[in-house]
Design a protein around this motif. Structure first.
Motif, PDB file in Angstrom:
ATOM      1  N   ILE A   1      40.346  45.726  31.680  1.00  0.00           N
ATOM      2  CA  ILE A   1      40.184  46.663  32.814  1.00  0.00           C
ATOM      3  C   ILE A   1      40.900  47.726  32.471  1.00  0.00           C
ATOM      4  O   ILE A   1      40.470  48.830  32.851  1.00  0.00           O
TER       5      ILE A   1
ATOM      6  N   ARG B   1      34.936  48.453  41.498  1.00  0.00           N
ATOM      7  CA  ARG B   1      34.611  47.412  40.936  1.00  0.00           C
ATOM      8  C   ARG B   1      35.562  46.048  40.938  1.00  0.00           C
ATOM      9  O   ARG B   1      36.842  46.483  40.944  1.00  0.00           O
TER      10      ARG B   1
ATOM     11  N   GLU C   1      38.750  50.099  39.858  1.00  0.00           N
ATOM     12  CA  GLU C   1      38.782  48.495  39.599  1.00  0.00           C
ATOM     13  C   GLU C   1      39.758  47.692  40.397  1.00  0.00           C
ATOM     14  O   GLU C   1      40.919  48.240  40.671  1.00  0.00           O
TER      15      GLU C   1
ATOM     16  N   TYR D   1      33.983  40.982  34.234  1.00  0.00           N
ATOM     17  CA  TYR D   1      34.618  42.314  33.946  1.00  0.00           C
ATOM     18  C   TYR D   1      34.173  42.710  32.459  1.00  0.00           C
ATOM     19  O   TYR D   1      33.445  41.916  31.924  1.00  0.00           O
TER      20      TYR D   1
END
Length: 607
Positions: A315, A296, A225, A33
Protein backbone atom coordinates in the motif's frame (compact mmCIF):
# COMPACT_ATOMS: atom_id res chain seq x y z
CA UNK A 1 -25.01 -18.32 -32.75
CA UNK A 2 -26.27 -21.52 -31.21
CA UNK A 3 -28.70 -22.03 -34.08
CA UNK A 4 -26.12 -21.30 -36.77
CA UNK A 5 -23.74 -23.89 -35.41
CA UNK A 6 -26.55 -26.33 -34.60
CA UNK A 7 -25.40 -26.40 -30.99
CA UNK A 8 -28.28 -26.76 -28.53
CA UNK A 9 -28.72 -23.68 -26.32
CA UNK A 10 -28.41 -25.85 -23.21
CA UNK A 11 -24.89 -26.94 -24.23
CA UNK A 12 -23.86 -23.36 -24.93
CA UNK A 13 -25.28 -22.40 -21.53
CA UNK A 14 -23.37 -25.18 -19.73
CA UNK A 15 -20.18 -24.21 -21.54
CA UNK A 16 -20.55 -20.56 -20.53
CA UNK A 17 -21.33 -21.55 -16.93
CA UNK A 18 -18.21 -23.72 -16.80
CA UNK A 19 -16.08 -20.93 -18.26
CA UNK A 20 -17.52 -18.37 -15.87
CA UNK A 21 -17.03 -20.65 -12.85
CA UNK A 22 -13.43 -21.30 -13.85
CA UNK A 23 -12.65 -17.59 -14.15
CA UNK A 24 -14.55 -16.83 -10.95
CA UNK A 25 -12.44 -19.34 -9.00
CA UNK A 26 -9.30 -17.53 -10.18
CA UNK A 27 -10.34 -14.15 -8.80
CA UNK A 28 -12.43 -15.24 -5.81
CA UNK A 29 -9.53 -15.20 -3.38
CA UNK A 30 -7.60 -12.27 -4.82
CA UNK A 31 -6.49 -9.85 -2.11
CA UNK A 32 -8.27 -6.53 -1.67
CA UNK A 33 -5.02 -4.56 -1.92
CA UNK A 34 -2.64 -4.05 -4.81
CA UNK A 35 -5.69 -3.65 -6.99
CA UNK A 36 -4.32 -2.39 -10.27
CA UNK A 37 -2.45 -5.60 -10.99
CA UNK A 38 -5.70 -7.60 -10.95
CA UNK A 39 -7.95 -5.26 -12.93
CA UNK A 40 -7.64 -7.14 -16.22
CA UNK A 41 -8.50 -10.52 -14.66
CA UNK A 42 -11.49 -9.07 -12.81
CA UNK A 43 -12.82 -7.37 -15.93
CA UNK A 44 -12.66 -10.66 -17.84
CA UNK A 45 -14.81 -12.31 -15.16
CA UNK A 46 -17.36 -9.50 -15.34
CA UNK A 47 -17.45 -9.81 -19.13
CA UNK A 48 -18.07 -13.55 -19.18
CA UNK A 49 -20.84 -13.30 -16.57
CA UNK A 50 -22.48 -10.43 -18.46
CA UNK A 51 -22.42 -12.58 -21.61
CA UNK A 52 -23.82 -15.54 -19.67
CA UNK A 53 -26.65 -13.46 -18.21
CA UNK A 54 -27.64 -12.02 -21.58
CA UNK A 55 -27.61 -15.49 -23.14
CA UNK A 56 -29.91 -17.02 -20.53
CA UNK A 57 -32.28 -14.08 -20.96
CA UNK A 58 -32.43 -14.53 -24.73
CA UNK A 59 -32.78 -18.32 -24.55
CA UNK A 60 -34.78 -18.68 -21.33
CA UNK A 61 -37.75 -20.71 -22.79
CA UNK A 62 -35.47 -23.21 -24.53
CA UNK A 63 -33.22 -23.53 -21.50
CA UNK A 64 -36.20 -24.27 -19.26
CA UNK A 65 -37.40 -26.90 -21.72
CA UNK A 66 -33.90 -28.44 -21.65
CA UNK A 67 -34.04 -28.80 -17.87
CA UNK A 68 -32.23 -25.69 -16.62
CA UNK A 69 -33.66 -24.94 -13.18
CA UNK A 70 -34.47 -21.61 -11.60
CA UNK A 71 -31.86 -21.97 -8.87
CA UNK A 72 -29.16 -22.16 -11.55
CA UNK A 73 -30.26 -18.76 -12.85
CA UNK A 74 -30.28 -17.49 -9.28
CA UNK A 75 -26.76 -18.80 -8.76
CA UNK A 76 -25.53 -16.76 -11.73
CA UNK A 77 -27.15 -13.59 -10.36
CA UNK A 78 -25.72 -14.34 -6.91
CA UNK A 79 -22.22 -14.74 -8.39
CA UNK A 80 -22.55 -11.42 -10.23
CA UNK A 81 -23.62 -9.79 -6.97
CA UNK A 82 -20.68 -11.29 -5.11
CA UNK A 83 -18.27 -10.09 -7.80
CA UNK A 84 -19.63 -6.56 -7.41
CA UNK A 85 -19.35 -6.74 -3.62
CA UNK A 86 -15.76 -7.98 -3.80
CA UNK A 87 -14.94 -5.19 -6.25
CA UNK A 88 -16.50 -2.70 -3.85
CA UNK A 89 -14.17 -3.96 -1.12
CA UNK A 90 -11.20 -3.49 -3.48
CA UNK A 91 -12.11 -0.03 -4.73
CA UNK A 92 -14.54 1.47 -2.15
CA UNK A 93 -16.64 2.55 -5.15
CA UNK A 94 -20.21 2.42 -3.80
CA UNK A 95 -21.52 1.93 -7.33
CA UNK A 96 -20.40 -1.70 -7.11
CA UNK A 97 -22.21 -2.04 -3.77
CA UNK A 98 -25.39 -0.72 -5.36
CA UNK A 99 -25.04 -3.23 -8.20
CA UNK A 100 -24.57 -6.04 -5.69
CA UNK A 101 -27.72 -5.00 -3.84
CA UNK A 102 -29.77 -4.94 -7.04
CA UNK A 103 -28.68 -8.45 -8.01
CA UNK A 104 -29.21 -9.92 -4.55
CA UNK A 105 -32.60 -8.26 -4.19
CA UNK A 106 -33.69 -9.75 -7.53
CA UNK A 107 -32.69 -13.25 -6.39
CA UNK A 108 -34.64 -12.82 -3.15
CA UNK A 109 -37.81 -11.29 -4.61
CA UNK A 110 -37.99 -13.75 -7.53
CA UNK A 111 -37.39 -16.69 -5.14
CA UNK A 112 -34.90 -18.39 -7.45
CA UNK A 113 -33.85 -20.85 -4.73
CA UNK A 114 -37.31 -21.68 -3.44
CA UNK A 115 -38.14 -24.75 -5.53
CA UNK A 116 -36.26 -27.80 -4.32
CA UNK A 117 -34.29 -26.15 -1.48
CA UNK A 118 -36.04 -28.38 1.08
CA UNK A 119 -35.26 -31.51 -0.92
CA UNK A 120 -31.56 -30.90 -1.59
CA UNK A 121 -29.15 -30.18 1.27
CA UNK A 122 -26.58 -28.53 -1.03
CA UNK A 123 -29.21 -26.25 -2.52
CA UNK A 124 -30.39 -25.22 0.94
CA UNK A 125 -26.78 -24.40 1.88
CA UNK A 126 -26.42 -22.31 -1.29
CA UNK A 127 -29.50 -20.33 -0.33
CA UNK A 128 -28.19 -19.70 3.18
CA UNK A 129 -24.83 -18.50 1.83
CA UNK A 130 -26.65 -16.15 -0.53
CA UNK A 131 -28.76 -14.74 2.31
CA UNK A 132 -25.75 -14.06 4.57
CA UNK A 133 -23.92 -12.31 1.73
CA UNK A 134 -26.98 -10.22 0.97
CA UNK A 135 -27.19 -9.36 4.66
CA UNK A 136 -23.63 -7.93 4.58
CA UNK A 137 -24.46 -5.77 1.57
CA UNK A 138 -27.57 -4.43 3.32
CA UNK A 139 -25.53 -3.62 6.42
CA UNK A 140 -23.01 -1.71 4.32
CA UNK A 141 -25.86 0.30 2.78
CA UNK A 142 -27.57 0.70 6.18
CA UNK A 143 -30.82 -0.79 4.87
CA UNK A 144 -32.07 -1.84 8.29
CA UNK A 145 -35.56 -2.94 7.20
CA UNK A 146 -34.12 -5.33 4.64
CA UNK A 147 -31.59 -6.60 7.20
CA UNK A 148 -34.41 -7.54 9.59
CA UNK A 149 -36.35 -9.17 6.76
CA UNK A 150 -33.35 -11.29 5.72
CA UNK A 151 -32.76 -12.42 9.32
CA UNK A 152 -36.36 -13.62 9.52
CA UNK A 153 -36.00 -15.43 6.19
CA UNK A 154 -32.85 -17.19 7.42
CA UNK A 155 -34.51 -18.27 10.67
CA UNK A 156 -37.57 -19.57 8.83
CA UNK A 157 -35.42 -21.49 6.34
CA UNK A 158 -33.40 -23.10 9.13
CA UNK A 159 -36.60 -24.21 10.90
CA UNK A 160 -37.83 -25.79 7.67
CA UNK A 161 -34.47 -27.46 7.03
CA UNK A 162 -34.53 -28.91 10.53
CA UNK A 163 -37.63 -30.89 9.57
CA UNK A 164 -36.23 -31.99 6.21
CA UNK A 165 -32.62 -32.84 7.05
CA UNK A 166 -30.59 -34.06 9.98
CA UNK A 167 -30.14 -31.37 12.59
CA UNK A 168 -26.37 -31.93 12.71
CA UNK A 169 -26.11 -30.76 9.10
CA UNK A 170 -27.05 -27.23 10.10
CA UNK A 171 -25.11 -26.71 13.33
CA UNK A 172 -22.77 -24.33 11.51
CA UNK A 173 -25.64 -22.20 10.27
CA UNK A 174 -27.18 -22.04 13.73
CA UNK A 175 -23.91 -20.55 14.99
CA UNK A 176 -24.00 -18.09 12.09
CA UNK A 177 -27.51 -16.98 13.09
CA UNK A 178 -26.35 -16.47 16.69
CA UNK A 179 -23.44 -14.35 15.44
CA UNK A 180 -25.84 -12.30 13.30
CA UNK A 181 -28.16 -11.68 16.26
CA UNK A 182 -25.24 -10.66 18.51
CA UNK A 183 -23.88 -8.33 15.83
CA UNK A 184 -27.25 -6.66 15.25
CA UNK A 185 -27.88 -6.28 18.99
CA UNK A 186 -24.67 -4.23 19.19
CA UNK A 187 -25.13 -2.45 15.87
CA UNK A 188 -28.60 -1.43 16.95
CA UNK A 189 -31.05 1.14 15.69
CA UNK A 190 -29.75 3.61 18.30
CA UNK A 191 -26.26 3.32 16.86
CA UNK A 192 -27.71 4.18 13.46
CA UNK A 193 -29.86 7.18 14.33
CA UNK A 194 -27.63 9.03 11.89
CA UNK A 195 -25.22 7.68 9.26
CA UNK A 196 -21.74 6.71 10.38
CA UNK A 197 -20.58 7.83 6.95
CA UNK A 198 -19.42 11.40 6.43
CA UNK A 199 -22.65 13.18 5.62
CA UNK A 200 -22.88 16.76 4.39
CA UNK A 201 -26.36 16.82 5.90
CA UNK A 202 -25.02 16.21 9.42
CA UNK A 203 -21.28 16.94 9.21
CA UNK A 204 -20.47 20.53 8.39
CA UNK A 205 -18.01 20.85 5.52
CA UNK A 206 -15.21 22.55 7.43
CA UNK A 207 -13.14 23.28 4.34
CA UNK A 208 -15.14 26.51 4.05
CA UNK A 209 -14.15 27.45 7.60
CA UNK A 210 -10.49 26.76 6.84
CA UNK A 211 -10.61 28.97 3.74
CA UNK A 212 -12.31 31.79 5.59
CA UNK A 213 -9.59 31.76 8.21
CA UNK A 214 -6.90 32.03 5.52
CA UNK A 215 -5.57 28.72 6.78
CA UNK A 216 -2.41 27.76 4.92
CA UNK A 217 -0.74 24.35 5.29
CA UNK A 218 2.65 23.43 3.87
CA UNK A 219 0.75 20.78 1.91
CA UNK A 220 -2.61 19.08 2.14
CA UNK A 221 -2.62 15.34 2.79
CA UNK A 222 -5.56 13.31 1.49
CA UNK A 223 -6.57 9.96 2.92
CA UNK A 224 -6.12 7.50 0.05
CA UNK A 225 -5.68 4.13 1.77
CA UNK A 226 -6.75 2.59 5.06
CA UNK A 227 -5.79 -0.69 6.74
CA UNK A 228 -8.35 -1.84 9.30
CA UNK A 229 -6.95 -4.63 11.45
CA UNK A 230 -8.73 -6.23 14.39
CA UNK A 231 -6.96 -8.94 16.37
CA UNK A 232 -8.87 -9.04 19.64
CA UNK A 233 -9.98 -12.49 20.82
CA UNK A 234 -13.67 -13.32 21.20
CA UNK A 235 -14.87 -10.28 19.28
CA UNK A 236 -18.45 -10.18 18.01
CA UNK A 237 -18.12 -10.45 14.26
CA UNK A 238 -20.01 -11.23 11.10
CA UNK A 239 -18.11 -13.08 8.36
CA UNK A 240 -14.66 -11.46 8.74
CA UNK A 241 -15.76 -8.05 10.03
CA UNK A 242 -15.90 -7.20 13.73
CA UNK A 243 -18.19 -4.51 15.11
CA UNK A 244 -15.28 -2.10 15.57
CA UNK A 245 -13.93 -2.74 12.08
CA UNK A 246 -17.40 -2.27 10.62
CA UNK A 247 -17.82 1.08 12.36
CA UNK A 248 -14.43 2.31 11.20
CA UNK A 249 -15.15 1.09 7.67
CA UNK A 250 -18.42 3.05 7.59
CA UNK A 251 -16.76 6.20 8.92
CA UNK A 252 -14.35 6.23 5.97
CA UNK A 253 -17.04 6.71 3.33
CA UNK A 254 -19.16 9.54 2.00
CA UNK A 255 -22.90 9.42 2.60
CA UNK A 256 -24.90 10.50 -0.46
CA UNK A 257 -26.33 13.88 0.48
CA UNK A 258 -30.09 14.09 1.12
CA UNK A 259 -31.84 15.34 -2.01
CA UNK A 260 -29.36 13.74 -4.37
CA UNK A 261 -29.80 10.33 -2.79
CA UNK A 262 -33.60 10.54 -2.75
CA UNK A 263 -33.68 11.65 -6.39
CA UNK A 264 -31.52 8.70 -7.47
CA UNK A 265 -33.52 6.31 -5.32
CA UNK A 266 -36.71 7.38 -7.07
CA UNK A 267 -35.13 7.12 -10.51
CA UNK A 268 -34.09 3.54 -9.82
CA UNK A 269 -37.69 2.50 -9.21
CA UNK A 270 -38.10 -1.26 -9.35
CA UNK A 271 -34.80 -1.93 -11.10
CA UNK A 272 -34.80 -5.53 -9.94
CA UNK A 273 -37.91 -6.24 -12.00
CA UNK A 274 -36.37 -5.18 -15.30
CA UNK A 275 -34.10 -8.17 -15.59
CA UNK A 276 -31.06 -5.91 -15.93
CA UNK A 277 -28.53 -7.80 -13.88
CA UNK A 278 -24.86 -7.94 -14.66
CA UNK A 279 -21.87 -5.76 -15.33
CA UNK A 280 -23.84 -3.33 -17.47
CA UNK A 281 -24.22 -0.84 -14.59
CA UNK A 282 -27.92 -0.21 -15.21
CA UNK A 283 -28.41 1.22 -11.72
CA UNK A 284 -27.53 4.91 -11.34
CA UNK A 285 -24.55 5.58 -9.11
CA UNK A 286 -25.70 6.37 -5.58
CA UNK A 287 -22.64 8.55 -5.02
CA UNK A 288 -22.93 12.32 -5.40
CA UNK A 289 -20.58 13.18 -8.31
CA UNK A 290 -19.55 16.37 -6.52
CA UNK A 291 -18.02 14.37 -3.67
CA UNK A 292 -14.45 13.03 -3.73
CA UNK A 293 -13.94 9.30 -4.08
CA UNK A 294 -13.90 7.13 -0.97
CA UNK A 295 -10.50 6.11 0.39
CA UNK A 296 -9.73 2.49 -0.39
CA UNK A 297 -9.88 0.17 2.59
CA UNK A 298 -8.27 -3.18 3.38
CA UNK A 299 -9.74 -5.30 6.18
CA UNK A 300 -7.38 -7.75 7.89
CA UNK A 301 -8.81 -10.26 10.33
CA UNK A 302 -6.20 -11.64 12.76
CA UNK A 303 -3.32 -11.48 10.26
CA UNK A 304 0.16 -12.64 11.08
CA UNK A 305 2.62 -9.83 11.72
CA UNK A 306 4.44 -10.74 8.50
CA UNK A 307 1.24 -10.56 6.45
CA UNK A 308 0.30 -7.20 7.97
CA UNK A 309 3.73 -5.78 7.16
CA UNK A 310 3.58 -7.16 3.61
CA UNK A 311 0.18 -5.53 2.99
CA UNK A 312 1.39 -2.23 4.43
CA UNK A 313 4.47 -2.33 2.21
CA UNK A 314 2.40 -2.79 -0.97
CA UNK A 315 0.00 0.00 0.00
CA UNK A 316 2.81 2.43 0.84
CA UNK A 317 4.51 1.63 -2.47
CA UNK A 318 1.33 2.52 -4.42
CA UNK A 319 0.49 5.63 -2.37
CA UNK A 320 0.22 8.82 -4.49
CA UNK A 321 2.44 11.80 -3.57
CA UNK A 322 -0.34 13.68 -1.77
CA UNK A 323 -1.65 10.59 0.03
CA UNK A 324 -1.63 9.43 3.61
CA UNK A 325 -2.31 5.93 4.95
CA UNK A 326 -4.63 5.32 7.89
CA UNK A 327 -3.68 2.31 10.03
CA UNK A 328 -6.30 1.17 12.52
CA UNK A 329 -5.04 -1.47 14.96
CA UNK A 330 -7.34 -3.06 17.50
CA UNK A 331 -5.51 -5.70 19.54
CA UNK A 332 -4.45 -6.74 23.00
CA UNK A 333 -0.92 -6.37 24.26
CA UNK A 334 1.21 -5.84 27.30
CA UNK A 335 3.77 -3.21 28.08
CA UNK A 336 7.30 -4.53 28.08
CA UNK A 337 6.10 -8.08 27.37
CA UNK A 338 7.70 -9.86 24.43
CA UNK A 339 6.57 -13.43 23.83
CA UNK A 340 9.30 -15.99 23.38
CA UNK A 341 9.87 -17.76 20.12
CA UNK A 342 9.59 -21.54 20.12
CA UNK A 343 12.65 -23.33 21.42
CA UNK A 344 14.82 -24.67 18.65
CA UNK A 345 13.74 -22.07 16.13
CA UNK A 346 17.35 -21.05 15.61
CA UNK A 347 16.58 -17.38 16.33
CA UNK A 348 17.10 -15.21 19.40
CA UNK A 349 14.51 -15.69 22.12
CA UNK A 350 13.62 -12.03 22.27
CA UNK A 351 12.26 -10.76 18.98
CA UNK A 352 12.43 -7.10 19.87
CA UNK A 353 16.03 -7.34 21.12
CA UNK A 354 17.02 -9.02 17.86
CA UNK A 355 15.34 -6.43 15.64
CA UNK A 356 16.47 -3.49 17.75
CA UNK A 357 19.99 -4.82 17.82
CA UNK A 358 20.08 -4.89 14.05
CA UNK A 359 18.54 -1.45 13.85
CA UNK A 360 21.00 0.02 16.37
CA UNK A 361 23.85 -1.13 14.17
CA UNK A 362 22.69 1.52 11.69
CA UNK A 363 23.38 4.35 14.14
CA UNK A 364 26.82 4.87 12.61
CA UNK A 365 25.18 5.25 9.20
CA UNK A 366 22.89 7.87 10.65
CA UNK A 367 25.89 9.83 11.88
CA UNK A 368 27.79 9.52 8.62
CA UNK A 369 24.86 10.45 6.37
CA UNK A 370 23.54 13.24 8.54
CA UNK A 371 24.50 16.85 8.23
CA UNK A 372 26.36 18.43 11.18
CA UNK A 373 23.25 20.28 12.36
CA UNK A 374 21.28 17.02 12.39
CA UNK A 375 23.18 15.54 15.32
CA UNK A 376 20.45 16.43 17.80
CA UNK A 377 17.87 14.66 15.65
CA UNK A 378 20.10 11.57 15.42
CA UNK A 379 20.49 11.45 19.18
CA UNK A 380 16.72 11.72 19.56
CA UNK A 381 16.27 8.83 17.11
CA UNK A 382 18.72 6.67 19.05
CA UNK A 383 16.96 7.44 22.32
CA UNK A 384 13.64 6.63 20.69
CA UNK A 385 14.95 3.26 19.54
CA UNK A 386 15.95 2.34 23.07
CA UNK A 387 12.51 3.41 24.29
CA UNK A 388 10.83 1.25 21.63
CA UNK A 389 12.91 -1.69 22.85
CA UNK A 390 11.22 -1.45 26.24
CA UNK A 391 7.75 -0.57 25.00
CA UNK A 392 6.26 -3.99 24.23
CA UNK A 393 4.02 -5.09 21.40
CA UNK A 394 0.54 -5.96 20.19
CA UNK A 395 -0.61 -9.56 19.96
CA UNK A 396 -1.71 -10.18 16.38
CA UNK A 397 -2.69 -13.68 17.43
CA UNK A 398 -3.47 -15.16 20.87
CA UNK A 399 -0.49 -14.83 23.24
CA UNK A 400 1.61 -17.94 23.47
CA UNK A 401 1.87 -18.53 19.71
CA UNK A 402 5.33 -17.04 19.67
CA UNK A 403 6.91 -13.67 19.00
CA UNK A 404 6.57 -14.14 15.24
CA UNK A 405 3.02 -12.76 15.48
CA UNK A 406 3.80 -9.84 17.78
CA UNK A 407 3.67 -6.42 16.14
CA UNK A 408 6.18 -4.03 17.68
CA UNK A 409 6.26 -0.24 17.25
CA UNK A 410 9.63 -0.67 15.60
CA UNK A 411 7.97 -2.66 12.79
CA UNK A 412 6.24 0.51 11.58
CA UNK A 413 9.29 2.78 11.48
CA UNK A 414 10.43 1.77 7.94
CA UNK A 415 7.01 2.85 6.65
CA UNK A 416 7.34 6.36 8.06
CA UNK A 417 8.99 7.26 4.79
CA UNK A 418 5.37 7.92 3.80
CA UNK A 419 2.76 9.85 5.80
CA UNK A 420 0.95 7.63 8.32
CA UNK A 421 -2.11 8.28 10.47
CA UNK A 422 -2.10 5.66 13.22
CA UNK A 423 -5.07 4.80 15.43
CA UNK A 424 -4.19 2.18 18.06
CA UNK A 425 -6.96 0.80 20.25
CA UNK A 426 -5.27 -1.43 22.80
CA UNK A 427 -4.39 -1.76 26.46
CA UNK A 428 -0.80 -1.29 25.26
CA UNK A 429 -1.44 1.51 22.78
CA UNK A 430 0.89 3.79 24.72
CA UNK A 431 3.84 1.71 23.48
CA UNK A 432 3.45 3.32 20.07
CA UNK A 433 4.21 6.80 21.40
CA UNK A 434 7.85 5.71 21.15
CA UNK A 435 7.56 6.07 17.36
CA UNK A 436 7.23 9.84 17.81
CA UNK A 437 10.59 11.40 17.03
CA UNK A 438 12.08 8.25 15.46
CA UNK A 439 10.37 8.48 12.07
CA UNK A 440 12.44 7.96 8.92
CA UNK A 441 11.22 10.85 6.76
CA UNK A 442 7.62 11.76 7.58
CA UNK A 443 6.25 12.44 11.07
CA UNK A 444 3.48 10.01 12.02
CA UNK A 445 0.15 11.26 13.35
CA UNK A 446 -1.04 9.03 16.20
CA UNK A 447 -4.25 8.72 18.22
CA UNK A 448 -3.71 6.23 21.04
CA UNK A 449 -6.44 4.80 23.23
CA UNK A 450 -6.32 4.81 27.05
CA UNK A 451 -4.71 1.87 28.79
CA UNK A 452 -8.05 1.19 30.49
CA UNK A 453 -11.61 1.85 29.28
CA UNK A 454 -13.87 4.07 31.33
CA UNK A 455 -15.70 2.01 34.00
CA UNK A 456 -19.09 2.50 32.39
CA UNK A 457 -21.48 0.40 30.38
CA UNK A 458 -21.46 0.28 26.58
CA UNK A 459 -23.41 -1.86 24.16
CA UNK A 460 -20.37 -3.63 22.78
CA UNK A 461 -17.15 -3.03 20.95
CA UNK A 462 -14.32 -0.79 22.00
CA UNK A 463 -15.07 2.40 23.89
CA UNK A 464 -12.33 4.37 22.13
CA UNK A 465 -13.42 3.26 18.66
CA UNK A 466 -17.02 3.95 19.53
CA UNK A 467 -16.25 7.57 20.45
CA UNK A 468 -14.34 8.04 17.19
CA UNK A 469 -17.22 6.65 15.12
CA UNK A 470 -20.40 7.45 17.09
CA UNK A 471 -19.48 10.12 19.65
CA UNK A 472 -22.92 11.27 20.79
CA UNK A 473 -24.25 7.73 21.22
CA UNK A 474 -21.14 6.92 23.28
CA UNK A 475 -21.63 10.05 25.37
CA UNK A 476 -25.22 9.07 26.18
CA UNK A 477 -24.42 5.45 26.98
CA UNK A 478 -21.49 6.31 29.25
CA UNK A 479 -23.74 8.64 31.17
CA UNK A 480 -26.06 5.69 31.82
CA UNK A 481 -28.89 6.50 29.40
CA UNK A 482 -30.44 3.48 27.73
CA UNK A 483 -31.30 3.18 24.07
CA UNK A 484 -35.02 3.23 24.79
CA UNK A 485 -34.68 6.43 26.82
CA UNK A 486 -32.87 8.22 24.02
CA UNK A 487 -35.26 6.96 21.36
CA UNK A 488 -38.16 8.39 23.40
CA UNK A 489 -36.41 11.76 23.69
CA UNK A 490 -35.74 12.40 20.03
CA UNK A 491 -36.05 16.17 20.44
CA UNK A 492 -33.33 16.28 23.08
CA UNK A 493 -31.14 13.99 21.04
CA UNK A 494 -31.59 16.16 17.93
CA UNK A 495 -30.59 19.26 19.90
CA UNK A 496 -27.56 17.38 21.21
CA UNK A 497 -26.55 16.43 17.65
CA UNK A 498 -26.70 20.05 16.55
CA UNK A 499 -24.83 21.22 19.64
CA UNK A 500 -22.07 18.63 19.27
CA UNK A 501 -21.64 19.59 15.62
CA UNK A 502 -21.17 23.25 16.60
CA UNK A 503 -18.74 22.29 19.37
CA UNK A 504 -16.60 20.29 16.96
CA UNK A 505 -16.63 23.27 14.59
CA UNK A 506 -15.47 25.46 17.45
CA UNK A 507 -12.54 23.16 18.26
CA UNK A 508 -11.63 23.13 14.58
CA UNK A 509 -11.52 26.93 14.51
CA UNK A 510 -9.30 26.94 17.59
CA UNK A 511 -6.86 24.60 15.85
CA UNK A 512 -6.91 26.63 12.66
CA UNK A 513 -6.19 29.86 14.53
CA UNK A 514 -3.51 28.38 16.80
CA UNK A 515 0.06 29.59 16.35
CA UNK A 516 1.38 26.43 18.00
CA UNK A 517 -0.41 23.87 15.84
CA UNK A 518 2.07 21.25 14.67
CA UNK A 519 2.58 21.41 10.86
CA UNK A 520 1.57 17.74 10.57
CA UNK A 521 -1.87 18.41 12.06
CA UNK A 522 -2.23 21.38 9.74
CA UNK A 523 -1.72 19.02 6.80
CA UNK A 524 -4.12 16.42 8.26
CA UNK A 525 -6.89 18.99 8.86
CA UNK A 526 -7.27 19.28 5.09
CA UNK A 527 -8.79 15.79 4.91
CA UNK A 528 -12.43 15.59 6.11
CA UNK A 529 -12.23 12.00 7.40
CA UNK A 530 -9.02 12.49 9.39
CA UNK A 531 -10.16 15.91 10.62
CA UNK A 532 -13.35 14.34 11.96
CA UNK A 533 -11.37 11.65 13.82
CA UNK A 534 -9.11 14.31 15.34
CA UNK A 535 -11.99 16.51 16.52
CA UNK A 536 -13.82 13.52 17.99
CA UNK A 537 -10.60 12.54 19.75
CA UNK A 538 -10.54 15.99 21.39
CA UNK A 539 -14.16 15.44 22.46
CA UNK A 540 -13.34 12.03 23.96
CA UNK A 541 -10.24 13.37 25.67
CA UNK A 542 -12.26 16.16 27.27
CA UNK A 543 -15.04 13.77 28.29
CA UNK A 544 -12.81 11.32 30.18
CA UNK A 545 -10.80 14.13 31.78
CA UNK A 546 -13.95 15.70 33.24
CA UNK A 547 -16.13 12.62 33.82
CA UNK A 548 -16.27 11.94 37.55
CA UNK A 549 -15.35 8.19 37.43
CA UNK A 550 -12.18 8.94 35.42
CA UNK A 551 -11.36 12.42 36.70
CA UNK A 552 -7.63 12.91 37.30
CA UNK A 553 -6.86 9.25 36.49
CA UNK A 554 -4.22 9.21 33.76
CA UNK A 555 -4.72 5.54 32.86
CA UNK A 556 -8.10 6.49 31.37
CA UNK A 557 -6.70 9.31 29.22
CA UNK A 558 -5.95 8.88 25.50
CA UNK A 559 -2.76 10.24 23.97
CA UNK A 560 -2.10 12.19 20.81
CA UNK A 561 1.18 12.64 18.93
CA UNK A 562 2.37 15.17 17.92
CA UNK A 563 0.80 16.98 20.90
CA UNK A 564 -2.11 19.30 20.19
CA UNK A 565 -2.07 22.97 21.20
CA UNK A 566 -2.87 23.77 24.83
CA UNK A 567 -5.93 25.72 23.66
CA UNK A 568 -7.89 22.46 23.12
CA UNK A 569 -6.84 20.71 26.34
CA UNK A 570 -9.57 19.65 28.81
CA UNK A 571 -8.31 22.23 31.31
CA UNK A 572 -9.29 25.10 29.02
CA UNK A 573 -12.49 27.04 29.63
CA UNK A 574 -13.69 26.48 26.07
CA UNK A 575 -13.42 22.68 26.36
CA UNK A 576 -15.04 22.50 29.79
CA UNK A 577 -17.87 24.81 28.75
CA UNK A 578 -18.50 22.60 25.71
CA UNK A 579 -19.00 19.50 27.89
CA UNK A 580 -21.09 21.50 30.37
CA UNK A 581 -23.45 22.68 27.62
CA UNK A 582 -23.88 19.16 26.31
CA UNK A 583 -24.37 17.69 29.79
CA UNK A 584 -26.93 20.38 30.56
CA UNK A 585 -29.14 19.14 27.73
CA UNK A 586 -29.34 15.73 29.43
CA UNK A 587 -29.48 17.19 32.97
CA UNK A 588 -26.26 15.34 33.76
CA UNK A 589 -23.98 18.16 34.98
CA UNK A 590 -23.40 16.27 38.24
CA UNK A 591 -21.64 13.49 36.31
CA UNK A 592 -18.68 15.80 35.61
CA UNK A 593 -16.15 17.68 37.70
CA UNK A 594 -15.50 21.17 36.34
CA UNK A 595 -12.98 23.78 37.38
CA UNK A 596 -14.12 26.60 39.64
CA UNK A 597 -15.82 29.36 37.73
CA UNK A 598 -17.00 27.19 34.82
CA UNK A 599 -20.63 28.01 34.09
CA UNK A 600 -23.04 28.28 31.20
CA UNK A 601 -22.85 31.49 29.18
CA UNK A 602 -25.23 34.19 30.34
CA UNK A 603 -27.05 34.17 27.02
CA UNK A 604 -27.28 30.37 26.83
CA UNK A 605 -30.80 29.20 26.00
CA UNK A 606 -31.55 25.84 27.58
CA UNK A 607 -34.43 25.32 25.18
Amino acid sequence: MAQQNNIPPSEVFRSLVHKADRKYSRVRNLPHYGRSRYDLHIQKVFDVYARLWRFQQDERPRLVEAGVRRWEIGEIASRIAQLNYEQYLRTSDVHFLSEAYTCYEAVLTREYYKDGSLLDYNLAAKQLRFLVRFLMVCLMLNKRDMVNHIVNVIKKLLDECKRSFQENDFKFWKRVVKDIVKFLNIDSAFMNLRPLRYSLVFDVHLNDVIKEESFVAKRCLNLREAILCCCRPNEVMLTEITVDTFRMFQCLEWEPSGTFYLKNKASRGNASDTGQIGAGYSVPDIMDPTLPSNPRKTILDHPSAAHFIAVLAIICEELPPDGIVLIYLSASGKSGQISQLPIGSGTPTNTTESIVGNFESLEVSFDVCSKPNDSTKVNDQNKGIHEIKRSGCLWMSPPGNGGLNNLCPLDLIPFTRRPLFLIVDSDNSQAFKAIHGTEMAEPAAMLLSPSLPSPSRLLGGSQFTMFLTAPLQSFCLLLGFSESEMEKNQNVYKKAEDLLSSLLDQWCLILVRSDTLDPLWAQVLCDPFLRRFLLRFIFFQTFVALHAPTFNKKEFYPKCFPPLPDSVLPTEVVSQTAILRLANLFEAEQAFIFSNGISLPADYDEE
